[in-house]
Structures are given as C-alpha cells and as structure tokens.
Motif scaffolding. Structure first.
Motif, PDB file in Angstrom:
ATOM      1  N   PRO A 181       0.827  -1.234   0.000  1.00  0.00           N
ATOM      2  CA  PRO A 181       0.000   0.000   0.000  1.00  0.00           C
ATOM      3  C   PRO A 181       0.852   1.271   0.000  1.00  0.00           C
ATOM      4  N   PHE A 182       1.881   1.310   0.842  1.00  0.00           N
ATOM      5  CA  PHE A 182       2.679   2.536   0.936  1.00  0.00           C
ATOM      6  C   PHE A 182       3.526   2.747  -0.319  1.00  0.00           C
ATOM      7  N   GLY A 183       3.967   1.655  -0.928  1.00  0.00           N
ATOM      8  CA  GLY A 183       4.723   1.782  -2.163  1.00  0.00           C
ATOM      9  C   GLY A 183       3.863   2.369  -3.262  1.00  0.00           C
ATOM     10  N   VAL A 184       2.593   1.924  -3.316  1.00  0.00           N
ATOM     11  CA  VAL A 184       1.666   2.435  -4.326  1.00  0.00           C
ATOM     12  C   VAL A 184       1.390   3.915  -4.070  1.00  0.00           C
ATOM     13  N   ILE A 185       1.129   4.274  -2.811  1.00  0.00           N
ATOM     14  CA  ILE A 185       0.874   5.686  -2.488  1.00  0.00           C
ATOM     15  C   ILE A 185       2.087   6.525  -2.896  1.00  0.00           C
ATOM     16  N   SER A 186       3.278   6.012  -2.553  1.00  0.00           N
ATOM     17  CA  SER A 186       4.508   6.741  -2.847  1.00  0.00           C
ATOM     18  C   SER A 186       4.642   7.007  -4.345  1.00  0.00           C
ATOM     19  N   ALA A 187       4.276   6.002  -5.160  1.00  0.00           N
ATOM     20  CA  ALA A 187       4.406   6.167  -6.611  1.00  0.00           C
ATOM     21  C   ALA A 187       3.343   7.097  -7.162  1.00  0.00           C
ATOM     22  N   VAL A 188       2.106   6.947  -6.655  1.00  0.00           N
ATOM     23  CA  VAL A 188       1.009   7.763  -7.183  1.00  0.00           C
ATOM     24  C   VAL A 188       1.244   9.233  -6.851  1.00  0.00           C
ATOM     25  N   THR A 266       8.271  -1.724  -4.998  1.00  0.00           N
ATOM     26  CA  THR A 266       6.886  -1.476  -5.392  1.00  0.00           C
ATOM     27  C   THR A 266       6.754  -0.103  -6.045  1.00  0.00           C
ATOM     28  N   ARG A 267       7.416   0.874  -5.431  1.00  0.00           N
ATOM     29  CA  ARG A 267       7.352   2.233  -5.974  1.00  0.00           C
ATOM     30  C   ARG A 267       7.945   2.273  -7.386  1.00  0.00           C
ATOM     31  N   ALA A 268       9.123   1.669  -7.547  1.00  0.00           N
ATOM     32  CA  ALA A 268       9.776   1.694  -8.856  1.00  0.00           C
ATOM     33  C   ALA A 268       8.913   1.008  -9.908  1.00  0.00           C
ATOM     34  N   LEU A 274       2.888   2.947 -14.500  1.00  0.00           N
ATOM     35  CA  LEU A 274       2.038   4.135 -14.715  1.00  0.00           C
ATOM     36  C   LEU A 274       2.440   4.912 -15.966  1.00  0.00           C
ATOM     37  N   ARG A 275       3.645   4.652 -16.466  1.00  0.00           N
ATOM     38  CA  ARG A 275       4.085   5.336 -17.686  1.00  0.00           C
ATOM     39  C   ARG A 275       3.631   4.606 -18.942  1.00  0.00           C
ATOM     40  N   GLN A 276       3.085   3.388 -18.775  1.00  0.00           N
ATOM     41  CA  GLN A 276       2.759   2.567 -19.940  1.00  0.00           C
ATOM     42  C   GLN A 276       1.590   3.135 -20.743  1.00  0.00           C
TER      43      GLN A 276
ATOM     44  N   GLY B 329      16.984   1.860  -8.705  1.00  0.00           N
ATOM     45  CA  GLY B 329      15.871   0.970  -8.403  1.00  0.00           C
ATOM     46  C   GLY B 329      16.286  -0.476  -8.243  1.00  0.00           C
ATOM     47  N   SER B 330      17.598  -0.744  -8.265  1.00  0.00           N
ATOM     48  CA  SER B 330      18.013  -2.132  -8.123  1.00  0.00           C
ATOM     49  C   SER B 330      18.073  -2.546  -6.661  1.00  0.00           C
TER      50      SER B 330
END
Lengths: 380, 331
Positions: A181-188, A266-268, A274-276, B329-330
């Motif tokens: 969850p936190f990785g997704v929030i971080s990326a969004v 997860t963030r990476a 999200l760029r796709q 990111g690695s």
C-alpha cells in the motif's frame, strides 16, 4: 513449461551437491586439534562412558558377558587397562601412586572419547569418504547426532522448523502489508511530501538494526505499560495466546526490516507501469484515477514484486536469528546459533544444509511463478 | 529532479580547462546542492573514520571502571552516561568507531577485490566458463549471509594456541587502548571478521560486477579493441574495468552499510571482536535488561549504528544517481 521446470529441477541437484560439499568442507577447515579443544574446554562430556565402553569390550574379549559381569570382574579389568597405560607411559606399575593411576585412567578415557568423536565427525576418513558417508545418511533423512546431548539433529530440526515457518510467514505478511500500500501511495504521489516521507522511512527501515529496535520495544513496553513478554515459548496449538504474544512483536520487527526493500521496489514498479500506454489509454477512456491505479496498474506492477518476496527468504531466515535469540523463540536460526556457540559441528552442518535446500527450492518456485504470471518472460 | 541529479558530474566536466582542484571543489559543491542527504552520508563517513583515528584525543579510556559512578545517566562528566561496570558510554562509542571503520573499509576492499576476480572474467568470457562460475556463486548464495558469517567466524576461531594463520587469538579482555598500539591486540579477531564478512558478501557483489561487465562488453569500443587485436587482459584492464568503476564505487558504498550492520549483528550476538569496545557489543548482554530503567544505554550505540548505516546507504543512493543511473531501483 514442463520441460523448463524439469530442467530447473535437474539443475538443482548439482547445486545441492555443491552446498553439501561446502558445508562438510567447513568441518575440514578446522585445525587438526579441534577435537582436543572441544574436549579440553569441557564443551562435550562423556569420557566416563568411553572408558566403560573400553572395559566392556575387554570383558567381552575375555569371554565374559559385560552386562552380567560382577563388580569384581569389572574392577579387575579396569585395573588391567590402567596398568597397560601406565606401562606405556614407562611408569612402574608396582610403585605407581593413586594420582598416577587416576591420570592414566583419564588419559585412556579421553583418548578413546576423542577417537569416538573424530569417527562420528568423519575426521578419521579423507574428505571424499567423509562427504559421501554424510551425504548418504543425509539423503535418508539422518543428519547425524548432536555432540551435545546426543540427540539426532533431524529430530531437533523437526521440532524447530514449524516455529521458524510461523515467524517467517507472519514477518512476510507484515512486510507485504506495509510495503505494497505505501509503495503504491509513494508512486502515485510521486515527488509529493508523502513520497519523500515514505521513501526516507524505507531507507531508515533498511538501516535500523533489528536488535536495537527489539531492545527499545521491550524496554518501552516494560517501562510505560509494565508489560513483559512470556518467558517460555509455547506451541501454537497448545497455547495460542502465549505463542502469539511471543511471536507477533518479532514478526512486526522482522516485517518492518524487510518492508524497506519491498517498498522501494513497489514504488519503482508502479512508476514504470504508470508510464505505460495502456494506463494512458485507460485514463483517456475517462476512467477515474483510482480505478486505473487499482485495476490496471497494481496488477501489472505486482508480478516482479511476487518474485522479490520469494527472494527475501534468505533475508527472512537470517533476520529471524537475532529476533529468535532475543525473544527466546526456539526456531531453526537459534538452533544454528546455539550449535555454533557449542561448536556442535554435526548440528551446524545439518542446519546449514536444510536451510540452503529450502532457499534453493524457494528460488525455483519464484522463477516458475514468474513465468506463470508473466508469459512474456523468456524461458531460459 | 532529473535535472538536478546530474549536476555533480556536469559541473565537473563543464568547468573545462579550469585547474583540477577548482573543478573538484565545484563537483563537490554541486553534489552537496543536488544531494543533501548523500552529502550527509559522506559527512558521516568522514566523521566515523576521523573519530576512529583521533579517538585517544577525543575521549578517555573506554575500559576504565568508575564503579562509584556506575549506571549514571548522561551528564556533563559522562556525556552519554555510564554502563553497569561504570565505563563511559561516550568513550566506548568513540573507540567503537575504530572497529566500525576498520571492519567496514577492510570488508569493502576485500569484497571489491573478490567480486572483481569472480565477476569480471565471468561476464567477459561468458559461455561455459560463466555458467560454471555462476553455479558456484549460486551455491554460495544459497545460505543466509548471517549463517555463513557466523559459521566462518566460528571455524576460523576454533584453533590452537598459534591461532588462525599463526596470528593467535588476542587477549580475551581488551587492553588499555590509550597506551600502546591497540591495533595488534584486536588484529587476529578483526582479520577473522573481515575475512568472513568479505567472503560472504562477495557472492552477491560479484553478480553486480558480472552484469555491469556484460553491459560494458556490448559497447562498440570493446569490439574495436578485439578488431585491432588487443589481448583479452588488455581489454579487461584498460577498457572494461575503467568503465565499470562507477558501478564499483556505488557498490562499495552500499556494501559499507551492509558490512557495518553485519559486524554490529555478530558483535551483538557476542561473536567476533569481543576484546575491544564495539557498537553492537554495547547493546548485548545486560544492556537489554537494564534498558528498561536506563534507556540511554541502548539508545546511543543503537543510534550510532543506525546513523552510520543510514548515512552510507544515502551516500550510495546519491552516488548511484550521479554516477550510474542504470542501477537505479536495483535496491
């Protein structure tokens, strides 16, 4: 697919053989007098039993049944053995003092005992013979007998593996529940304050030593809530409350430590997905932001994350060593540590071998899952 | 973000024909501006090494027992308080820097050396040689790192009077580090710990070296080298090695944090360097029972380990962004 799995399983065999060669080689690295040190340090005891065995053997050679021999018979035979040793040392048997006799008895017992240990460890054979006899027994599930207490290593492992699995699974669950969850929030929210905060926390989680965190947690709970952890471990099915009280906090600490790597990954992955184009398409069709993230992005980002969760198995086992030690949980990692402090070599070898096997199998499962989840992956 | 990330190196190159010190200074200033957290990590590194070198001038003897002052909290006399033996916690942390710096840097040098020996040829030659070597690395990576480290330390330390390679084991109880050259007292144990950590961490590092080598090998200049008849060793040493240097620097910085954390862990478990104050050791033993009433006993060494590892990870991350964006990111 089936061919791929078969190939991978076949490749596992040389790896396992290599692993067993490495663990038995660790024994060979020992200096020649290691057994002397074990015995002299009082780390293993049983000289008395060894002496009794010698006397028994001599009685049997004399045609007397050692189990039925009278005390006088036994005492006479003991004297014979001691006198032989005295002669070997060049001491006149008639004039020998009590102390000299006692010393002779000790020498005989210790020599026999050391030889017995060397034989048990296979140090009397050459490396290949030692390895093959060990491997042959190991394949049949016999990992040797512990030097301390003479318990079979495999029995001890059977008792401890479920404990470790419980801690490991809980730890992994915690790390996934934090990281995804936190990785997704971080990326969004890329480059927002939430992103910076979460990323700093992830790196902090990687850097904080688990033993420090555990010490502080125990101290704070005890000082401010007057809470202390159960002293004695209980099995999950015997006493679920005690068991969970003891396991949940280490699992949380373990999970926090692991979540750092996972959150960053997860963030990476989410940023990548999200760029796709298909995300842009979904947005262009007019889907709400949340729906796009939940239904289109996360699912695709999860594929590599699943594999990394599997690759965390060694970190998980290694990380639980310190926590099992602190909280007194009788798991596999703690068994290894106890064996190392006792220089209990059969146990050290056994534990290393079993854990390495688990890790190799986990890696295989990870690779296969990856192929199943993502058909684009080339089978190599 | 993307613009700021490369400022350090751009400044270095753009400064053109200015003298080297000026260019270097500009690169450093650019790095500090673009990566403040990375610069913080670099500061920590300098601090740990500096405090380690100058510890006799910074703090008192860490082994002196002030029994009447045992377990007093932080004060102007004992900045970080005293432990149950009445030893000054601040002094012990200052002297602990010596072990942290020595083990950290020693391990990183060993890891770099070993991973280059394994990874470079494996990635460069490829084929069967690579396959065979990588299966060996597979075997090495099948063990949890801490298991191998503990096992190696135990095996290397179980030895007779002359000790491992005739180094002896060193005295059980630490010498007075203030007088005499303390280094030789801990030398056998420190060597054993560095060897164990280096051997174990080199496995994973060699994989990174290998993939960087494979990527570098694909460049046209390597092909050009082959065409003009350069020998393999010349290509590896003159073309591949300099080009994987950025990766090596990043890898070394990240390994520094890993090594220090691993050393602290084994010290905490009461293994390894037991005859000299180390940070991990300060958290073990009675500290855990005493921490309830005397939290500072655990807090200061714990924070020291945390700050060092955090700083080195940050430095590694920042260096990666500047030197080797490919690796992002690695980790």
């Amino acid at each position: 697919m089936a061919q791929y799995i078969a190939r991978r399983v076949l490749l596992m065999i040389p790896t396992l053989i290599g692993v067993s060669l490495v663990v038995t080689a660790l024994l060979r690295l020992l200096p020649a007098d290691a057994v002397d040190i074990l015995v002299a340090g009082g780390e293993v005891q049983g000289g008395g039993a060894a002496f009794k065995e010698i006397v028994d053997a001599r009685l049997a050679a004399d045609g007397k049944d050692p189990t039925k021999a009278t005390i006088t018979d036994r005492a006479r035979m003991e004297n014979v053995v001691i006198n032989e040793e005295l002669k070997k040392q060049g001491i006149d048997v008639e004039k020998a003092t009590e102390t000299q006799k006692k010393e002779a008895k000790n020498t005989v017992a210790l020599t026999a005992y050391k030889d017995a240990i060397r034989e048990r460890l296979g140090l009397d054979k050459n490396y290949i013979e030692q390895w093959s006899s060990w491997a042959l027994n190991a394949v049949q599930g016999d990992l040797g007998v512990s030097l301390i207490g003479s318990r079979p290593v495999s029995d001890e492992l059977k008792r401890r593996i479920p404990v470790s699995i419980e801690l490991g699974i809980l730890g992994m669950l915690v790390s996934v529940c934090i990281a995804i969850p936190f990785g997704v929030i971080s990326a969004v929210k890329q480059d927002g304050w939430a992103d910076y905060g979460l990323r700093s926390m992830a790196i902090a989680a990687l850097a904080i030593p688990s033993f420090f965190l555990a010490t502080i947690v125990i101290a704070v709970l005890s000082r401010f809530w007057n809470y202390s952890f159960p002293v004695k471990y209980a099995e999950l099915w015997d006493d679920p409350k005690t068991n969970l009280e003891l396991v949940v906090v280490p699992a949380l600490i373990l999970g926090v430590g692991l979540s750092g790597t996972l959150l960053r990954l997860t963030r990476a992955q989410m940023l990548e997905v999200l760029r796709q184009d298909y995300i842009r398409t979904a947005r262009a069709k007019g889907l709400a932001g949340r729906g796009v993230v939940m239904r289109h992005a996360i699912r695709n980002a999860l594929v590599p994350i699943v594999t990394v969760v599997g690759l965390q198995v060694p970190v998980l086992v290694g990380g639980s060593l310190v926590l099992e030690q602190i909280f007194g949980i009788p798991g596999v990692a703690r068994y290894l540590f106890e064996s190392i402090s006792n220089r209990d070599f059969p146990a050290i070898i056994g534990v290393n071998m079993v854990v390495a096997t688990v890790i190799i199998v986990a890696n295989l499962v990870v690779d296969v899952t990856y192929v199943v989840l993502d058909p684009r992956v080339r089978l190599a | 973000m993307a613009v700021a990330e490369t400022i350090g190196l751009q400044d270095f190159y753009r400064a053109g024909d200015r003298p080297l010190p000026v260019r270097a200074l500009r690169a450093v200033l650019g790095f500090i501006r673009a990566k403040p957290l990375g610069a913080f990590g670099a500061l920590i590194l300098i601090l740990v090494v500096g405090v380690g070198i100058f510890s006799p001038w910074i703090a008192d003897d860490p082994t002196t027992v002030h029994l009447s002052d045992a377990l007093t909290g932080p004060s102007s006399k004992y900045w970080f308080g005293t432990d149950h033996n009445g030893r000054d916690v601040f002094s012990r942390i200052v002297y602990g820097c010596q072990i942290t710096a020595l083990v950290g840097i020693g391990t990183v040098i060993l890891v770099t050396f070993l991973s280059l020996i394994v990874g470079l040829p494996s990635g460069y030659f490829g084929g069967r040689y690579d396959f065979f070597l990588q299966r060996l690395v597979d075997i090495w990576l099948s063990f949890p790192a801490i298991f191998l480290i503990l096992t190696l330390v135990a095996v290397l330390q179980t030895s007779s009077g002359s000790g491992f390679f005739g180094l002896g084991r060193g005295p059980e109880v630490g010498p007075n580090p203030v007088d005499g050259f303390w280094f030789w007292y801990t030398f056998p144990r420190t060597t054993i710990v560095i060897l164990s950590l280096g051997l174990v961490l080199a496995g994973g590092a060699s994989r990174v070296v290998r993939s960087a080598t494979i990527a570098t090998r694909a460049n046209p200049y390597v092909e050009a080298g082959v065409v003009i008849g350069a020998t393999n060793s010349r290509i590896i040493l003159r073309h591949v090695l300099p080009n994987i240097m950025p990766t090596m620097i990043v890898l070394a910085t990240l390994q520094l944090g890993t090594a220090i954390l691993a050393e602290a862990t084994i010290s905490f478990l009461g293994v390894g360097i037991t005859n000299f104050p180390t940070w991990g050791q300060m958290l073990s033993g009675r500290t855990r029972d005493l921490a309830e009433r005397h939290m500072y006993l655990a807090l200061f060494p714990g924070l020291a380990i945390f700050l060092a590892v955090y700083g080195f990870n940050m430095l590694g991350d920042a260096l990666r962004d500047v030197l080797d964006p490919r690796l992002r990111g690695s980790r």
